[in-house]
Design a protein around this motif. Structure first.
Motif, short mmCIF file in Angstrom:
data_model
loop_
_atom_site.label_atom_id
_atom_site.label_comp_id
_atom_site.label_asym_id
_atom_site.label_seq_id
_atom_site.Cartn_x
_atom_site.Cartn_y
_atom_site.Cartn_z
N GLN A 52 -1.00 -8.31 5.46
CA GLN A 52 -0.25 -8.66 6.68
C GLN A 52 1.20 -8.25 6.55
OE1 GLN A 52 2.33 -10.99 7.28
NE2 GLN A 52 2.48 -11.61 5.13
N LEU A 79 1.39 -4.52 7.07
CA LEU A 79 1.14 -4.22 8.49
C LEU A 79 2.37 -4.55 9.33
CD1 LEU A 79 -1.37 -3.15 10.02
CD2 LEU A 79 -1.87 -5.53 10.62
N HIS A 95 0.46 2.44 5.91
CA HIS A 95 -0.93 2.54 6.34
C HIS A 95 -1.79 3.27 5.31
CE1 HIS A 95 -1.47 0.64 10.22
NE2 HIS A 95 -0.22 0.95 10.51
N ASP A 99 -5.11 1.54 4.23
CA ASP A 99 -6.40 2.24 4.34
C ASP A 99 -7.15 2.27 3.01
OD1 ASP A 99 -5.82 2.69 6.98
OD2 ASP A 99 -5.17 4.77 6.70
N ILE A 159 -7.65 -9.59 8.53
CA ILE A 159 -7.39 -8.23 8.05
C ILE A 159 -8.69 -7.47 7.87
CG2 ILE A 159 -6.51 -6.89 6.11
CD1 ILE A 159 -4.27 -8.00 7.81
N GLY A 181 -10.01 -6.60 11.28
CA GLY A 181 -9.09 -5.66 11.90
C GLY A 181 -9.14 -4.28 11.30
N SER A 182 -9.44 -4.21 10.00
CA SER A 182 -9.50 -2.91 9.33
C SER A 182 -10.69 -2.07 9.79
CB SER A 182 -9.59 -3.11 7.81
OG SER A 182 -10.89 -3.59 7.44
N SER A 234 -0.27 -3.77 16.41
CA SER A 234 -0.89 -2.91 15.40
C SER A 234 -2.30 -2.50 15.79
CB SER A 234 -0.93 -3.62 14.05
OG SER A 234 -1.95 -4.61 14.04
N SER A 235 -2.82 -1.52 15.10
CA SER A 235 -4.18 -1.06 15.36
C SER A 235 -5.21 -2.11 14.97
CB SER A 235 -4.44 0.24 14.59
OG SER A 235 -4.26 0.04 13.18
N TYR A 236 -4.84 -3.04 14.10
CA TYR A 236 -5.77 -4.06 13.64
C TYR A 236 -6.11 -5.06 14.75
CZ TYR A 236 -5.62 -2.71 8.71
OH TYR A 236 -5.75 -2.05 7.52
N SER A 237 -5.28 -5.15 15.75
CA SER A 237 -5.53 -6.13 16.81
C SER A 237 -6.73 -5.77 17.68
CB SER A 237 -4.29 -6.26 17.70
OG SER A 237 -4.04 -5.04 18.41
#
Length: 499
Positions: free
Chosen positions: A186, A189, A203, A207, A250, A253-254, A474-477
């Motif tokens: 977190q 991120l 990232h 990743d 996380i 979200g990943s 973020s893209s995780y949302s």
């Protein structure tokens, strides 16, 4: 009072009713605040200009510690704790870190990154200085030993070497802690969103974290961790409402773990499970937004002071509210997690008033002010799942700050009461870690976990939940947020007068 429609009420009766209502509110502000389903999604308008000014002062003092003596200059990594050189006072001297204190862990590193972002938001450092701090931490994370992209549990802050225990020897086969890496992720991120120039580098580290490796597919939960060279831990994280839910967030979200993980987590243990209360509630069935399958879960709750809530294992504020510092649970889950955050904070206040009989409230892991000053678990006993011993003799100011974005007026009053009742808890570096509220003993130590949380909570409280916004952007949302918005917990309203 509610408006009276088409009813003529005698003046004497009306005055009596108003007096009774006012008296009840004064006697029990906690159940009064829980009587409806109002969830605060922006705490800042609920605080006065003077209150915000005071909170900014606390933040500045806290950052003075975190940006200076709270960081090892050799690696730019946060020290787990900083001791006082003498007794607590409104002006203190700090003891130099001993070799046994020069350690850190992934949670502290992640929260330190979020604290750097909070300091930038609060104007305690310039954006350029904050980014430079983040660059230093980023460079060190890259160098730290890893397994499947995850950090091990402990590291020396002087050498960056993975160590067996906080005061231990270098590891041969390290332990990967799931929750610690959730908090690390977190922070990375948050920093990736706050500092776009560093986004690609953060990232890349995110990743590399193979969350599917920590996923127990059979039980549909995350393992507590993995001992390299041996096997997974026997335990799993199977309660949703706890600090480790940051790792669940996380992992989902990943995109490396299916969203169905959400349904493997218990809201309360089943009614026939050994626990402190027998939960009441109902079964509800939801359709998973990813796989389209139906999942039935028990939406259970405990109660205290007529307030319904989903409990944590040890009655801890950190376990309840820390994930909400970075994930907008109040906004996305006003009928489930967001409402439960409010109710959990209110029950801590009620527990102090009616059970613990202490002038302040806020129970979480903290430093014992006596004996060897161990950092250990404290909790509001009656609010815990755990039937074993849950000591409640130590409160921690950091827990009071966690409630700021959730019940700002009551939380601020509690923070001021800490300082009023125990003036030496507050000094030029912020708030000390632990208070024996029934005696007044103070722990002569700052804990990084507490200091970072205080700064994160203040950022949300005075900046319209700005820190939460980084995760939301973020893209995780995209994968996670549909799950947060689905549920309706069985915690609405109060238990009846006979309950």
């Amino acid at each position: 009072m509610k408006r009276l429609h088409r009813v003529v009420v005698a003046t004497a009766v009306l005055l009596t009713a108003c007096a009774t209502t006012t008296s009840a509110k004064a006697a029990d502000p906690w159940s009064t605040a829980a009587a409806d389903d109002t969830v605060i999604v922006d705490p800042t308008p609920h605080l006065t200009a003077d209150q915000i000014s005071f909170l900014r002062e606390v933040a500045a003092r806290t950052w003075r510690l975190l940006s200076g003596p709270g960081v090892d200059p050799a690696t730019k990594l946060p020290l787990a704790s900083v001791m006082l050189a003498g007794d607590p006072s409104t002006e203190v001297e700090l003891a130099p870190a001993t070799p046994a204190q020069q350690y850190t862990n992934p949670t502290l590193i992640g929260n330190y990154l979020s604290a750097i972002v909070a300091a930038k938001d609060l104007g305690l450092t310039t954006p350029e200085q904050a980014q430079a701090e983040a660059v230093g931490v980023l460079a060190e994370i890259r160098k730290l030993a890893k397994y499947n992209g995850f950090l091990f549990r402990w590291y020396s802050t002087t050498t960056g070497q993975a160590i067996q225990t906080p005061q231990g020897r270098p590891v041969k086969n390290g332990y990967v802690s799931t929750v610690d890496n959730g908090w690390l992720a977190q922070g990375m991120l948050t920093a990736a969103q706050a500092f776009p120039a560093l986004s690609g580098d953060f990232h890349a580290l995110l990743d590399a974290m193979q969350w599917d490796f920590l996923y127990n597919k059979k039980s549909n939960v995350l393992y507590n961790g993995y001992q390299v060279g041996r096997t997974y831990s026997d335990a799993t994280y199977d309660n949703l409402y706890s600090g480790p839910r940051i790792a669940d967030y996380i992992a989902i979200g990943s995109g490396k773990v299916p969203g169905a993980l959400w349904w493997g987590l218990a809201r309360t243990p089943p009614a026939d499970h050994r626990q402190r209360q027998v939960p009441e509630g109902m079964n509800r069935t939801y359709t998973d937004p990813q796989d389209g399958k139906p999942y039935t879960i028990f939406e259970g709750h405990y109660s205290f002071d007529r307030i319904k809530f989903v409990p944590t294992f040890n009655g801890s504020m950190y376990q309840a509210l820390a994930p909400a510092m970075v994930v907008p649970e109040q906004t996305l889950a006003p009928e489930s997690l967001g409402l439960n955050n409010r109710n959990s904070a209110l029950t801590q206040g009620a527990y102090a008033q009616f059970r613990a009989k202490t002038p302040v409230w806020g129970w979480s892991a903290a430093t014992s002010p006596t004996g060897k000053q161990r950092y250990t678990n404290y909790g509001a006993t009656a609010l815990a799942i755990n039937q074993g011993e849950v000591p409640d003799d130590v409160t921690t100011p950091s827990a009071a700050f966690l409630a700021l974005p959730v019940i700002p007026e009551l939380a601020f009053a509690n923070i001021k009461q800490f300082i009023s009742s125990f003036p030496m808890v507050y000094n030029q570096y912020g708030m000390l870690d632990g208070v024996v509220a029934r005696k007044g003993d103070l722990a002569p130590r700052f804990m990084a976990i507490s200091q970072t949380i205080i700064l994160m909570a203040i950022d949300n409280a005075v900046d319209h939940d700005q820190l939460q916004g980084y995760f939301g952007a973020s893209s995780y949302s995209k994968a996670l947020f549909p799950y947060l918005s689905m549920e309706r917990y069985s915690i609405h309203g109060l238990v009846g007068p006979g309950g």
